[in-house]
Scaffold this motif. Structure first.
Motif, PDB file in Angstrom:
ATOM      1  N   ALA A 113      -5.638  13.280  -7.366  1.00  0.00           N
ATOM      2  CA  ALA A 113      -6.131  12.337  -8.133  1.00  0.00           C
ATOM      3  C   ALA A 113      -5.205  12.116  -9.669  1.00  0.00           C
ATOM      4  CB  ALA A 113      -7.473  12.642  -8.982  1.00  0.00           C
ATOM      5  N   ALA A 114      -3.952  13.284  -9.812  1.00  0.00           N
ATOM      6  CA  ALA A 114      -3.399  13.005 -10.576  1.00  0.00           C
ATOM      7  C   ALA A 114      -2.606  12.206 -10.382  1.00  0.00           C
ATOM      8  CB  ALA A 114      -3.351  13.753 -11.997  1.00  0.00           C
ATOM      9  N   HIS A 115      -1.402  12.748  -9.626  1.00  0.00           N
ATOM     10  CA  HIS A 115      -0.058  11.928  -9.006  1.00  0.00           C
ATOM     11  C   HIS A 115      -0.239  11.273  -7.488  1.00  0.00           C
ATOM     12  CE1 HIS A 115       1.514  15.007 -11.841  1.00  0.00           C
ATOM     13  NE2 HIS A 115       0.859  15.843 -10.984  1.00  0.00           N
ATOM     14  N   GLY A 116      -1.545  10.967  -6.674  1.00  0.00           N
ATOM     15  CA  GLY A 116      -0.943  10.230  -5.216  1.00  0.00           C
ATOM     16  C   GLY A 116      -1.073   9.053  -5.620  1.00  0.00           C
ATOM     17  N   PRO A 117      -0.530   8.276  -5.182  1.00  0.00           N
ATOM     18  CA  PRO A 117      -0.925   8.859  -2.810  1.00  0.00           C
ATOM     19  C   PRO A 117       0.850   8.904  -2.991  1.00  0.00           C
ATOM     20  CG  PRO A 117      -1.138   6.336  -3.297  1.00  0.00           C
ATOM     21  CD  PRO A 117      -1.214   6.554  -4.508  1.00  0.00           C
ATOM     22  N   TRP A 118       0.966   9.523  -1.832  1.00  0.00           N
ATOM     23  CA  TRP A 118       2.278   9.833  -1.307  1.00  0.00           C
ATOM     24  C   TRP A 118       2.712   8.936   0.599  1.00  0.00           C
ATOM     25  CZ3 TRP A 118      -0.639  13.200  -3.937  1.00  0.00           C
ATOM     26  CH2 TRP A 118       0.109  13.866  -5.354  1.00  0.00           C
ATOM     27  N   GLU A 119       3.954   8.455   0.933  1.00  0.00           N
ATOM     28  CA  GLU A 119       4.051   8.532   2.105  1.00  0.00           C
ATOM     29  C   GLU A 119       3.904   9.357   2.931  1.00  0.00           C
ATOM     30  OE1 GLU A 119       6.030   7.302  -0.796  1.00  0.00           O
ATOM     31  OE2 GLU A 119       5.179   5.160  -0.558  1.00  0.00           O
ATOM     32  N   ALA A 140      -5.989  12.916   3.659  1.00  0.00           N
ATOM     33  CA  ALA A 140      -5.855  11.992   3.905  1.00  0.00           C
ATOM     34  C   ALA A 140      -6.671  10.673   2.876  1.00  0.00           C
ATOM     35  CB  ALA A 140      -7.635  11.216   4.558  1.00  0.00           C
ATOM     36  N   ALA A 141      -6.797  11.264   1.433  1.00  0.00           N
ATOM     37  CA  ALA A 141      -7.135  10.371   1.235  1.00  0.00           C
ATOM     38  C   ALA A 141      -5.861  10.362   0.020  1.00  0.00           C
ATOM     39  CB  ALA A 141      -8.439  11.191  -0.181  1.00  0.00           C
ATOM     40  N   ALA A 142      -5.265  10.873   0.066  1.00  0.00           N
ATOM     41  CA  ALA A 142      -3.862  11.011  -0.509  1.00  0.00           C
ATOM     42  C   ALA A 142      -2.918  10.229   0.245  1.00  0.00           C
ATOM     43  CB  ALA A 142      -2.641  12.958  -1.098  1.00  0.00           C
TER      44      ALA A 142
END
Ligand SMILES: C[S@@+](CC[C@H](N)C(=O)[O-])C[C@H]1O[C@@H](n2cnc3c(N)ncnc32)[C@H](O)[C@@H]1O
Length: 218
Positions: A113-119, A140-142
């Motif tokens: 929640a604080a830092h996403g998303p990522w490749e 998956a949500a990230a």
């Protein structure tokens, strides 16, 4: 095909108790639980990708996170164990990539929640208490649009599952946990991969892993 990788420094087995306290105690028992080498499925999947941002959940002593950072990725590593994370930080500093890795013991959901998303989002043999399907759904949500999810764990047909109820409890089939992904949004590959490690006494041990690779449509 047989692979090495995720080489256990000692003959550690998955545990039935997946709590923070249990993992912390396990790490404190030994100077190192794992080999320090990156897991082969991660190397194979990632080595030809252009580096960007990556989240690694269940990063343990940091071998995969440090390897990713040496490949140019900017990595966030998450684990329950403060002892494992302290070792991961030392490994990152010794490898000259500390500026490219951040380690945290915060809850996975909070980190996302604080830092996403990522490749790239990866998780190797994490087996959280909530189960493999929960892990895939949560990770998956990230994943950013066009990004990749790689989840590897023990397969229920691992030759030693019958002797190790803990392993059998934690195991999952990649195609089962892949059901958590909406196929209109994801291109999914679910497979079984075998590897061998040398345990205490030099005995070779065959492992059978579940490998889930998913690419989110851009
Ligand atoms: C079998 S070890 C694998 C470590 C590393 N990925 C490797 O392959 O060497 C599993 C790791 O997942 C971590 N872990 C388990 N459940 C977790 C959770 N809910 N959140 C974060 N880390 C977790 C444990 O602390 C442990 O370090």
């Amino acid at each position: 095909m047989t692979h090495t990788g995720h080489v256990h420094a000692h003959a550690a087995e998955p545990m039935a108790d997946f709590s923070r306290e249990s993992w912390e105690a396990k790490y404190r028992e030994r100077e190192a639980l794992w080999s320090g080498q990156p897991n082969a499925p991660l190397v194979d999947e990632v080595e030809n990708l252009a580096p960007a941002s990556a989240l690694e959940v269940g990063c343990g002593e940091g071998a995969d996170a440090v390897w990713l950072a040496t490949q140019g990725w900017q990595v966030t590593g998450v684990d329950l164990s403060a002892t494992a994370l302290a070792r991961a930080q030392v490994h990152a500093e010794a490898s000259g990539v500390a500026a490219h890795v951040t380690f945290t013991d915060a809850a996975i959901g909070d980190v996302i929640a604080a830092h996403g998303p990522w490749e790239l989002v990866t998780s190797m043999y994490t087996h959280p208490g909530e189960g493999g399907r929960w892990l895939v759904e949560t990770l998956a949500a990230a994943v950013a649009p066009g990004g990749r999810l790689l989840v590897v764990g023990h397969h229920p047909t691992d030759p030693h599952a019958a002797e190790h109820p803990d392993l059998a409890d934690a195991a999952f089939a990649a195609e089962d946990v892949a059901d958590a992904l909406d196929r209109s949004e994801w291109e999914v590959s679910a497979s079984i991969r075998e590897r061998t490690t040398l345990g205490e006494g030099g005995h070779e041990r065959l492992w059978r892993d579940s490998v889930l690779v998913a690419r989110r449509h851009g």
